[in-house]
Design an enzyme around this catalytic site. Structure first.
Site, PDB file in Angstrom:
ATOM      1  CB  SER A   1      26.713 -23.350   2.753  1.00  0.00           C
ATOM      2  OG  SER A   1      26.361 -24.655   3.156  1.00  0.00           O
TER       3      SER A   1
ATOM      4  CE1 TYR B   1      27.646 -22.265   8.796  1.00  0.00           C
ATOM      5  CE2 TYR B   1      26.333 -23.805   7.503  1.00  0.00           C
ATOM      6  CZ  TYR B   1      27.496 -23.095   7.684  1.00  0.00           C
ATOM      7  OH  TYR B   1      28.514 -23.194   6.767  1.00  0.00           O
TER       8      TYR B   1
END
Length: 250
Positions: free
Chosen positions: A143, A156
């Site tokens: 990501s 995260y």
């Protein structure tokens, strides 16, 4: 679909996190022949079967839990008995809001174990099986959050940063063995996982990620950004002074 330096037409494709929107979009975007065996692996077999129907092709489902790392070698061996997958797509993942992770440490641990630890153990197993065969491809979903985690997604972001680092290092370890690692760095993906969240700049969709990965697999890239201009934004993110960075809201 054929992958450069691979075994020709793909005979077995494994999706870890078999209900993942992005993972399913990647499988859908691949030009797979009817003879290709597609295996969706995850915890909920009913949801996996439903996901298989959405692909419009026959699939097999397999029980797999990213958090049960003690079972991963047996899982690799069990699938390998029917033939080592030519392509493994690592798409298991959860997104727990930062405030929830801070209040509930078990949720924080679940996110770490699912997004990072489980990927490492499973991919080491499949990577070694591919290394012994001399061919194979692993797709790892990272990501843009891995570039520089934010205060509102520090847990995260840390899981993605760790996974990103592992994928890059493991790719170097496998270099020259016939096994390829493709690292995918999407931006904000509009989908079920991010439902209710305001899209960030250069937001994308599962379909766009799937198309970009399929295209990258036909080439020789080791990293793909989705959308492509995200690479420039990521470079700028690294240069922002920390006092300024911590005040930014998006």
């Amino acid at each position: 679909m054929s992958i450069p330096n691979g075994p020709g037409r793909l005979s077995r494709v494994l999706l870890l996190g078999g209900t993942s929107e992005i993972g399913l979009a990647i499988v859908s975007a691949l030009d797979l022949g009817p003879e290709t065996e597609v295996i969706l692996a995850g915890r909920d077999l009913q949801r996996l079967e439903a996901a298989g129907k959405s692909l419009g092709r026959p699939v097999e489902v397999a029980s797999y839990d990213a958090m049960e790392t003690d079972s991963h070698q047996a899982f690799v061996d069990r699938l390998g008995a029917g033939g080592v997958p030519d392509l493994v797509i690592a798409a298991s993942g959860v997104l727990v809001p930062q405030e929830q992770a801070e209040r509930d440490l078990r949720q924080a641990a679940t996110m770490i174990e699912t997004n990072f630890t489980g990927h490492v153990t499973a991919l080491l197993g499949f990577g070694e099986a591919m290394r012994k065969r001399g061919s194979g491809t692993i797709v790892v979903l990272s990501s843009v959050a891995a570039v520089r985690p934010r205060k509102f997604n520090s847990v995260y972001g840390a899981t993605k940063a760790a996974l990103d680092a592992f994928a890059r290092g493991y790719a170097d370890s496998l270099h020259g063995t016939g096994v390829r690692v493709l690292l995918v760095r999407p931006g904000f993906v509009i989908g079920k996982m991010t439902e209710g969240m305001a899209p960030a700049p250069l937001a994308t969709t599962p379909g766009a990620v799937g198309a970009a990965v399929a295209k990258a697999l036909r080439g020789s890239k080791s990293v793909v950004w989705v959308p492509a201009p995200l690479v420039g934004l990521a470079a700028v993110m690294k240069l922002i002074p920390r006092p300024v960075w911590r005040t930014m809201k998006s």
